[in-house]
Scaffold this motif. Structure first.
Motif, PDB file in Angstrom:
ATOM      1  N   ILE A 524     -27.409 -22.270  35.677  1.00  0.00           N
ATOM      2  CA  ILE A 524     -28.115 -22.828  36.910  1.00  0.00           C
ATOM      3  C   ILE A 524     -27.022 -23.850  37.248  1.00  0.00           C
ATOM      4  O   ILE A 524     -26.247 -24.389  36.724  1.00  0.00           O
ATOM      5  CB  ILE A 524     -29.154 -24.001  36.659  1.00  0.00           C
ATOM      6  CG1 ILE A 524     -30.355 -23.000  35.820  1.00  0.00           C
ATOM      7  CG2 ILE A 524     -29.732 -24.587  37.745  1.00  0.00           C
ATOM      8  CD1 ILE A 524     -31.106 -23.800  35.040  1.00  0.00           C
ATOM      9  N   ALA A 537     -40.114 -25.151  42.776  1.00  0.00           N
ATOM     10  CA  ALA A 537     -38.802 -24.763  43.106  1.00  0.00           C
ATOM     11  C   ALA A 537     -38.425 -23.734  42.239  1.00  0.00           C
ATOM     12  O   ALA A 537     -38.613 -23.452  41.219  1.00  0.00           O
ATOM     13  CB  ALA A 537     -37.910 -26.192  42.683  1.00  0.00           C
ATOM     14  N   GLY A 549     -42.559 -15.824  39.470  1.00  0.00           N
ATOM     15  CA  GLY A 549     -42.836 -16.836  38.789  1.00  0.00           C
ATOM     16  C   GLY A 549     -43.874 -17.737  39.717  1.00  0.00           C
ATOM     17  O   GLY A 549     -43.368 -17.430  41.055  1.00  0.00           O
ATOM     18  N   SER A 550     -44.233 -18.834  39.362  1.00  0.00           N
ATOM     19  CA  SER A 550     -44.967 -19.903  40.264  1.00  0.00           C
ATOM     20  C   SER A 550     -44.013 -20.858  40.544  1.00  0.00           C
ATOM     21  O   SER A 550     -44.280 -21.619  41.493  1.00  0.00           O
ATOM     22  CB  SER A 550     -46.333 -20.342  39.804  1.00  0.00           C
ATOM     23  OG  SER A 550     -45.507 -21.279  38.640  1.00  0.00           O
TER      24      SER A 550
HETATM   25  P1  ADP Z   1     -40.623 -20.205  37.380  1.00  0.00           P
HETATM   26  O1  ADP Z   1     -42.149 -20.199  36.703  1.00  0.00           O
HETATM   27  O2  ADP Z   1     -40.602 -19.793  38.679  1.00  0.00           O
HETATM   28  O3  ADP Z   1     -39.904 -19.479  36.420  1.00  0.00           O
HETATM   29  P2  ADP Z   1     -39.969 -22.668  36.551  1.00  0.00           P
HETATM   30  O4  ADP Z   1     -40.472 -23.997  36.944  1.00  0.00           O
HETATM   31  O5  ADP Z   1     -40.291 -22.494  35.000  1.00  0.00           O
HETATM   32  O6  ADP Z   1     -40.765 -21.684  37.447  1.00  0.00           O
HETATM   33  O7  ADP Z   1     -38.623 -22.632  36.819  1.00  0.00           O
HETATM   34  C1  ADP Z   1     -37.951 -22.834  38.088  1.00  0.00           C
HETATM   35  C2  ADP Z   1     -36.730 -22.363  38.423  1.00  0.00           C
HETATM   36  O8  ADP Z   1     -35.669 -22.654  37.619  1.00  0.00           O
HETATM   37  C3  ADP Z   1     -36.630 -20.737  38.163  1.00  0.00           C
HETATM   38  O9  ADP Z   1     -37.218 -20.147  39.388  1.00  0.00           O
HETATM   39  C4  ADP Z   1     -35.118 -20.160  37.822  1.00  0.00           C
HETATM   40  O10 ADP Z   1     -34.570 -20.304  38.971  1.00  0.00           O
HETATM   41  C5  ADP Z   1     -34.625 -21.662  37.154  1.00  0.00           C
HETATM   42  N1  ADP Z   1     -34.721 -21.639  35.648  1.00  0.00           N
HETATM   43  C6  ADP Z   1     -35.444 -21.906  34.895  1.00  0.00           C
HETATM   44  N2  ADP Z   1     -35.100 -21.602  33.479  1.00  0.00           N
HETATM   45  C7  ADP Z   1     -34.112 -20.965  33.655  1.00  0.00           C
HETATM   46  C8  ADP Z   1     -33.054 -20.515  32.883  1.00  0.00           C
HETATM   47  N3  ADP Z   1     -33.227 -20.652  31.488  1.00  0.00           N
HETATM   48  N4  ADP Z   1     -31.874 -19.995  33.267  1.00  0.00           N
HETATM   49  C9  ADP Z   1     -31.560 -19.952  34.811  1.00  0.00           C
HETATM   50  N5  ADP Z   1     -32.434 -20.434  35.447  1.00  0.00           N
HETATM   51  C10 ADP Z   1     -33.589 -21.112  34.966  1.00  0.00           C
END
Ligand code: ADP
Length: 596
Positions: A524, A537, A549-550
Motif C-alpha cells: 500500500i 475506502a 469487498g465493501s
Molecule cells: P475490503 O473489504 O474492500 O477489502 P477493507 O477495509 O478490508 O475493505 O480494506 C480496504 C482497502 O485496503 C482494500 O480495498 C485494499 O485496497 C487495501 N488493503 C487492505 N489490506 C491490504 C493488504 N494486505 N494489502 C494491500 N492492500 C490492502
C-alpha cells in the motif's frame, strides 16, 4: 495669586523679559491663555507680536471695565495690565480682578513716570498685607518655572490616572470578549466597555448580529419618540455612507429596524440639542464580515485618546464576532452532518435487514440444490450453482459488514469480554481460513509467542478482526508467497509505525499483546495507509476492484480494537508487502470494564 511688577527702564527691556518668561511656559507645554489691558498702540503691537510667536491665545481689551466682564466668563493664565491705561480708581479695578487672580499671574507694565505711591497703592489693594514687593527678572523666571513644573505634574498625573482607567476598562472588556461566542452578547459587552471607558451621554449601535437588524440605544436620559425616530434615520444614513457606491451587506430601513432602548435616568429627558453634542462614529467590520456600526454622543468634547479608545474597542470586538460567525457556521454544518450520518446509518440498517432475509432463503435453496437432494446435477449446473453460492456468500459478507458498522456507530454493538489467550484466536483462524489459503497456494506461517499473558477481550470480535486481516492478506498476495501471523508481547515503546500513525498512537502506553499479519503482497502506498481505515475506502487499483469487498473490513476492525482499548495500524511498501498489527493491552482497560 502671583504679583509681578515689571519696570521697563530701558526702551523695551520689557520685551526681552516678557518673551523670556513666557517662553518657559511654552517649553513646559502649558496651554497659555492671557489678556492684555492697554490702549497704547505700540504696547499692543509688541505684545501681540510676542503672543503670535509663542502661539498663546490672547485677548486684547482697552479698559479695565471690559476686563472685569471677561474675568466673569473666562479663566486666564496671565493678565497684563498697562498702568498707563486711563484708570480712574485703582482700588475699584483691584476689587474687580482680585477674585480671578487666585491662579493667575498679573503683570504690570509700569512706565517710569508711574509714581511709587501709585504702585504701592495698587499692591496694597491686591495683597492684604501691606506689602509691596518688587520681583526682578530672576525671581520672576524662577517662580514661573516652579509654577509651570507643578502644573505640568498635576496634568501628567491626571492624564496618567485617566489613561490607567481607560486601559483598565479596555483590558476588562477584551477579557470579557473571550468569554462568549454569542454575537449579541459580544455587542452588549462592547457597549458596556465604551460606557466604562468613555462615559458617553448616548450610544446607538446598529447591530446585524441577531436574526433581524436592531438599533440598540443606551442613553443617560429619556428620549422622545420623535428623537428616537430621528436617531433611527441618522444611524441608517451613517450605515449607508459606509458603503457608498457598493452593495449593502444587509438591507435595513426604518420599518424593519427594531429598537432596544436602555435609559439610565428616566426622570430627565434629552432634547434635540443632543445633535449638537460631540460625536464619534465607527463601523464594526473585519475583512469580509460586517456586523454593524456605532455612534456615541457626549456633551463635552471627546479627546484624541477617547477616539483611539473607541476605535480600539470597536476593532477588538470584531475578532470574537468573526470567530462567533465561524463557530455558528461550523455548528450548523455539524448538525446537518450529524443528521445525515444518522439518516445514513438508519438507511443502511434497514436496507441490510431487508436484504438479509431473502438472501438467507437464496443461500438455503442453493445449498439444497448443490446437495443433490433435488435431483442429480450436471457438471454445468454444479459449476453455476457453486458460483451463485460463492457470490451469495460474498453478498452476505457485505451485508454483515454494513450491519456491523451501523451497529457500532449507533453504539449498539454487543461485546462479551472475558480472559482469553490470543493464540486461541489464531488457531481458530488457522482452521477456518486454511481452505482459502491452500486454494491460493499461499504458505501460512504461524509464529505464536510462548506463555503470552491473557487479555481481556471478546474472542468472537478478535476473530472477526483477524479474519478480515488474513483474508485481505490472501486477497492481495500472489500465489506461492508467504503470510505470517505472529503474536508477541511488546511495550508501546517498541512499536514501530509510519509517521502518519503518530496521532493514532497518542496516549498509547504500557504493555500490549500484539498480533501481526505480515504478507508479501502488492503493498500500500504511504499516502493511503491511514486512509484505508476510513469507511468505504478502497485503493484505486485494478486488484482491489477485481477482488471486490465493501471497504468496511478495516474500519470495523479499528472500531472493534478501539473498543478493547487497543490500537491498530499498518506499515507497507509497494510491491513488497504489508504488515497489519493490532495491540490489546494486558492491563485491564477502563473502557472494557464499562463494556462488560
Ligand atoms: P475490503 O473489504 O474492500 O477489502 P477493507 O477495509 O478490508 O475493505 O480494506 C480496504 C482497502 O485496503 C482494500 O480495498 C485494499 O485496497 C487495501 N488493503 C487492505 N489490506 C491490504 C493488504 N494486505 N494489502 C494491500 N492492500 C490492502
Amino acid at each position: 495669586m502671583e504679583l509681578y511688577f515689571i519696570f521697563p527702564e530701558k526702551p523695551f527691556t520689557f520685551r526681552n523679559l516678557f518673551a523670556k518668561s513666557f517662553l518657559i511656559c511654552y517649553y513646559n507645554c502649558i496651554m497659555v491663555k492671557g489678556i492684555l489691558v492697554s490702549d497704547r498702540e505700540n504696547i499692543v503691537k509688541v505684545c501681540q507680536n510676542i503672543f503670535d510667536k509663542l502661539r498663546y491665545e490672547t485677548e486684547v481689551i482697552t479698559d479695565e471695565i471690559l476686563l472685569a466682564e471677561r474675568l466673569d466668563v473666562n479663566h486666564y493664565d496671565f493678565i497684563i495690565f498697562d498702568t498707563l491705561t486711563p484708570v480712574m480708581d485703582f482700588e475699584s479695578v483691584v476689587k474687580k480682578i482680585k477674585p480671578a487672580l487666585d491662579f493667575t499671574s498679573l503683570l504690570l507694565i509700569v512706565e517710569k513716570d508711574f509714581s511709587n505711591r501709585n504702585l504701592t497703592k495698587f499692591a496694597n489693594a491686591l495683597v492684604d498685607e501691606t506689602a509691596s514687593e518688587e520681583f526682578f527678572v530672576d525671581t520672576l523666571l524662577m517662580s514661573l518655572r516652579t509654577r509651570s513644573a507643578l502644573e505640568k505634574l498635576v496634568n501628567t498625573n491626571k492624564d496618567l490616572a485617566d489613561n490607567n482607567y481607560r486601559l483598565n476598562a479596555l483590558y476588562t472588556t477584551s477579557s470579557r470578549f473571550a468569554e462568549t461566542l454569542d454575537k449579541e452578547k459580544l455587542i452588549d459587552c462592547m457597549i458596556e466597555g465604551v460606557d466604562k471607558a468613555l462615559s458617553y451621554s448616548l450610544m446607538m449601535t446598529l447591530s446585524f448580529c441577531g436574526a433581524e437588524p436592531v438599533l440598540i440605544i443606551n442613553s443617560l436620559y429619556e428620549l422622545s419618540e420623535e428623537l428616537v425616530s430621528l436617531l433611527k434615520e441618522r444611524i441608517i444614513m451613517q450605515y449607508k455612507s459606509l458603503f457608498e457606491g457598493k452593495e449593502l451587506p444587509y438591507e435595513v430601513d426604518e420599518t424593519n429596524l427594531k429598537i432596544r432602548k436602555t435609559v439610565k435616568y428616566s426622570a430627565t429627558r434629552f432634547n434635540f440639542s443632543l445633535f449638537e453634542f460631540d460625536n464619534m462614529f465607527v463601523g464594526l467590520e473585519s475583512g469580509e464580515n460586517f456586523f454593524g456600526c456605532a455612534e456615541i454622543f457626549k456633551e463635552t468634547p471627546f479627546s484624541t485618546e477617547n477616539a483611539t479608545c473607541f476605535q480600539t474597542l470597536a476593532r477588538q470586538v470584531t475578532f470574537p464576532l468573526k470567530n462567533a460567525t465561524l463557530y455558528q457556521e461550523i455548528k450548523t454544518k455539524n448538525q446537518k452532518l450529524a443528521r445525515l450520518e444518522r439518516l445514513k446509518s438508519e438507511f443502511i440498517s434497514i436496507v441490510s435487514h431487508e436484504l438479509r432475509t431473502p438472501l438467507t432463503s437464496i443461500k438455503n435453496s442453493l445449498d439444497i440444490m448443490l446437495s443433490g437432494r433435488c435431483g442429480e446435477l450436471t457438471n454445468a449446473y454444479n459449476k453455476f450453482l457453486t458460483m451463485a453460492k460463492r457470490n451469495s456468500q460474498r453478498l452476505s459478507g457485505i451485508i454483515n459488514d454494513l450491519l456491523d458498522i451501523s451497529k457500532i456507530e449507533a453504539g449498539k454493538m454487543d461485546y462479551h469480554f472475558e480472559e482469553i489467550g490470543i493464540n486461541t484466536v489464531v488457531e481458530y483462524i488457522k482452521s477456518t481460513l486454511s481452505p482459502l489459503i491452500k486454494e491460493k497456494e499461499i504458505n501460512l506461517i504461524i509464529e505464536e509467542g510462548e506463555n503470552l499473558p491473557k487479555i481481556h477481550a471478546d474472542a468472537q470480535r478478535l476473530e472477526q478482526v483477524l479474519t478480515n486481516l488474513v483474508s485481505n492478506a490472501v486477497k492481495f498476495t500472489p500465489e506461492g508467497k508467504n503470510i505470517t501471523i505472529r503474536t508477541e508481547v511488546l511495550s508501546s515503546k517498541e512499536f514501530t509505525y509510519p509517521q502518519s500513525f503518530a496521532p493514532v498512537m497518542e496516549g498509547v502506553e504500557g504493555d500490549y499483546v500484539v498480533t501481526s499479519v505480515i504478507d508479501e503482497g502488492i503493498g500500500i502506498a504511504g499516502e493511503n495507509l491511514l486512509h484505508i481505515f476510513d469507511k468505504f475506502a478502497q485503493i484505486e487499483n485494478s486488484l482491489s476492484r477485481n477482488v471486490g469487498g465493501s471497504g468496511l473490513g478495516l474500519p470495523i476492525a479499528r472500531q472493534l480494537i478501539e473498543a478493547h482499548g487497543g490500537v491498530i495500524w499498518c506499515d507497507s511498501e509497494l510491491e513488497k508487502g504489508s504488515t497489519f498489527r493490532f495491540a490489546i493491552p494486558i492491563a485491564k482497560h477502563p473502557a472494557q470494564t464499562a463494556l462488560v
